[in-house]
Design an enzyme around this catalytic site. Sequence first.
Site, PDB file in Angstrom:
ATOM      1  N   TYR A   1      -3.495  -2.034  -4.635  1.00 23.10           N
ATOM      2  CA  TYR A   1      -2.262  -1.612  -5.311  1.00 23.10           C
ATOM      3  C   TYR A   1      -1.026  -2.293  -4.715  1.00 23.10           C
ATOM      4  CZ  TYR A   1       1.154   1.608  -7.356  1.00 23.10           C
ATOM      5  OH  TYR A   1       2.216   2.154  -8.047  1.00 23.10           O
TER       6      TYR A   1
ATOM      7  N   ASP B   1      -0.651   5.545 -11.822  1.00 24.59           N
ATOM      8  CA  ASP B   1      -0.462   5.026 -10.464  1.00 24.59           C
ATOM      9  C   ASP B   1      -0.213   6.163  -9.482  1.00 24.59           C
ATOM     10  OD1 ASP B   1      -0.790   2.515 -11.392  1.00 24.59           O
ATOM     11  OD2 ASP B   1       1.310   1.915 -11.277  1.00 24.59           O
TER      12      ASP B   1
ATOM     13  N   GLU C   1      -2.294   4.703 -16.745  1.00 25.50           N
ATOM     14  CA  GLU C   1      -0.918   4.236 -16.955  1.00 25.50           C
ATOM     15  C   GLU C   1      -0.849   3.014 -17.850  1.00 25.50           C
ATOM     16  OE1 GLU C   1       2.983   3.128 -14.231  1.00 25.50           O
ATOM     17  OE2 GLU C   1       1.529   4.601 -13.528  1.00 25.50           O
TER      18      GLU C   1
END
Length: 726
Positions: free
Chosen positions: A309, A104, A8
């Site tokens: 994350y 993600d 990403e």
Amino acid sequence: MKSLVLAEKPSVARDIARVLNCSKKLNGALEGDKYVVTWALGHLVTLADPEEYNQKYKEWNMQDLPMLPEQMELVVIRQTNKQYQAVKTQLYRKDVGEIIIATDAGREGELVARWILEKSNCRKPIKRLWISSVTDKAIREGFSHLRDGRDYNPLYDAAVSRAEADWLVGINATRALTCKYNAQLSCGRVQTPTLAMIAAREEEIRNFKPEEYYGFTIRAGGNRWIWQDKKSGSTRSFHKERIEAVKAAAGNGVLTVTSVEKSRKTTVSPGLYDLTELQRDANQRFGFSAKETLNIMQRLYENHKVLTYPRTDSRFIGNDVVPTIKERLKACAVGPYRKMAGALSMKPVKVNKSFVDDKKVSDHHAIIPTEQFVQLEHMTNEERKIYDLVVRRFFSVLYPPFEYEQILMKGEAGGEVFTAKGKIVKGQGWKAVYEEDAGEQEEEFQKLTEAEKGAHLKIERAELTQGKTKPPAPFCEATLLSAMENPVKYMQTKDAKAAKTLGETGGLGTVATRADIIEKLFGTFLMEKRGQEIHITSKAKQLLELVPEDLKKPELTADWEMKLSKIAEGKLKKDVFLSEIRGYTQELIQEIQAGEGTFRHENLTNTKCPVCGKRMLAVNGKNSKMLVCQDRECGHRETVSRVTNARCPNCHRKMELYVKGKEDTFICQTCGYKEKLSSFQQRRAKEGAGVSKKDVQRYLNKQKKEASQPVNNAFADALARLNLKE
């Protein structure tokens, strides 16, 4: 054949490329023997604007609404077209046999990659990398457990449905409101209910009528005793006569102790952080906005790789993470955490359902430290603060509960009941992690002088206390995030099923989008800040009167999220949902067209726009005051002043920098102090300001290096060269 890995962001792509030994640089990619790694820059592809379907949509006309394209089209975002072309080149390489999506792991991440593949018409087989941190270990494990990309088709359908539904409702309703009332008005299924919640809170504060209440306390046996009503158990009364009667009966007599109760109590640690909880804490402790916290977290995740994350809505970890806890503790055993992390890593890890539960882990587990070694000196001050919050919370769940013995004594005087509470700490437990709170006692408790049951204590002092009920506090970013996460209180229908759905789906917006929604509401001048408080503007108040009722209710989001969850689970077809949205959009436009309200600019100034000549509007941005042209097509704006970090030399509050005349001027809004920018710079230079963080770090490193060398080493060198044999 090689596999093409699509990440990403460039930073994540570089980490993956390093682990996969891809070092050959290509245009927008890195190549190795088995893999080619390329990257997006967030979204490279998006839904087309209305004018892409028909040129007539360039003009905003009510008669052209609603705009309901039969097939939604994708376009490449102009600013990132170069990277899209680089990715497309790699996708169509003849030696690339499959695509590994490494964006993600979530709904939006899936959309980033799939839209690129859709727009480029790439039909090669897909595999999915699904990881929660970007450490080398996590990447290796992820690549050894790649999943079939087709397993995520329902997630992609849910992402597309959300994007298309927001386009259909948001763009059509915004155009309809703007055309109808000739003003820049925007609305949406998340931002409008958020504004409605703030308006409801402000209405609640306006309508609040403070009431005086009274209480009564006595001092006896070295303790403070509080009067308690026999029937209700309340410690206050709204009738002064009642309390005066208590004072007359018990004020000068003797208190008889009727009971002494001791009970062992424990308090477990607060749970691990999800993004919203972290944003709340960072706002309350450091004044960081939700967006600032997310950006800092993103750097700690991507650049430093020391936290997992950030965009997670779970406050639990799975059983698969438990074996890695000791490794994570060793990684963060530096600086102020060395002692705590060392002690925890030497003992067996004790886990429980308060923070380990597979059923409560969504796409990602809670935010916790990674196994990456930490270098605190490489972090900025802001990064250190956020890292500190996460690490201490991680330590706290591994500590035992906070234990104390609660003592409740009851007494009677003049026929009235009095109570005294106290506690004795038996074990600090997890509170030892938070040094600053370690010695704090809760307000309702005191250090008690124990008395035996049946003891008669002379009343030494009696005091009638009074106060006023307070209205609810205005929203700040921390409390607004809480309200967005749990908006059930603001639902009008009180529908239990909708309330449950809102709770399960995380309320208004998602953990990933709430910060952007708040920033957008500031950016469109629908909200403004007064200190830390958030208030809606006159524009927002009028918008809430003009917008259809449905768009103001959290129930709309609850309904959508429930259906999007079903799509992601494969229980509902995307086309069925979007067909309903198209019908709803038509109803919405008809309702706006039939509206009879009016919009009036209440912030018009006499300053004329230098571009189109129309009068400009005075607006308050998040950290600035601006003049904005009232003509939406012109869009000219000027900054009048902005809040700076420069402190007033008198009252030490932040000053505003006014852009006016030949030279900018600092003005303190608190005490009225004024100072020209040139004078300010001269004063700061004399005070020795202006040293950068890099200079400070360089100096500290130099000091550290010198400290590790022998003292007076110039003299030592001279002695070493001295020939004493001569």
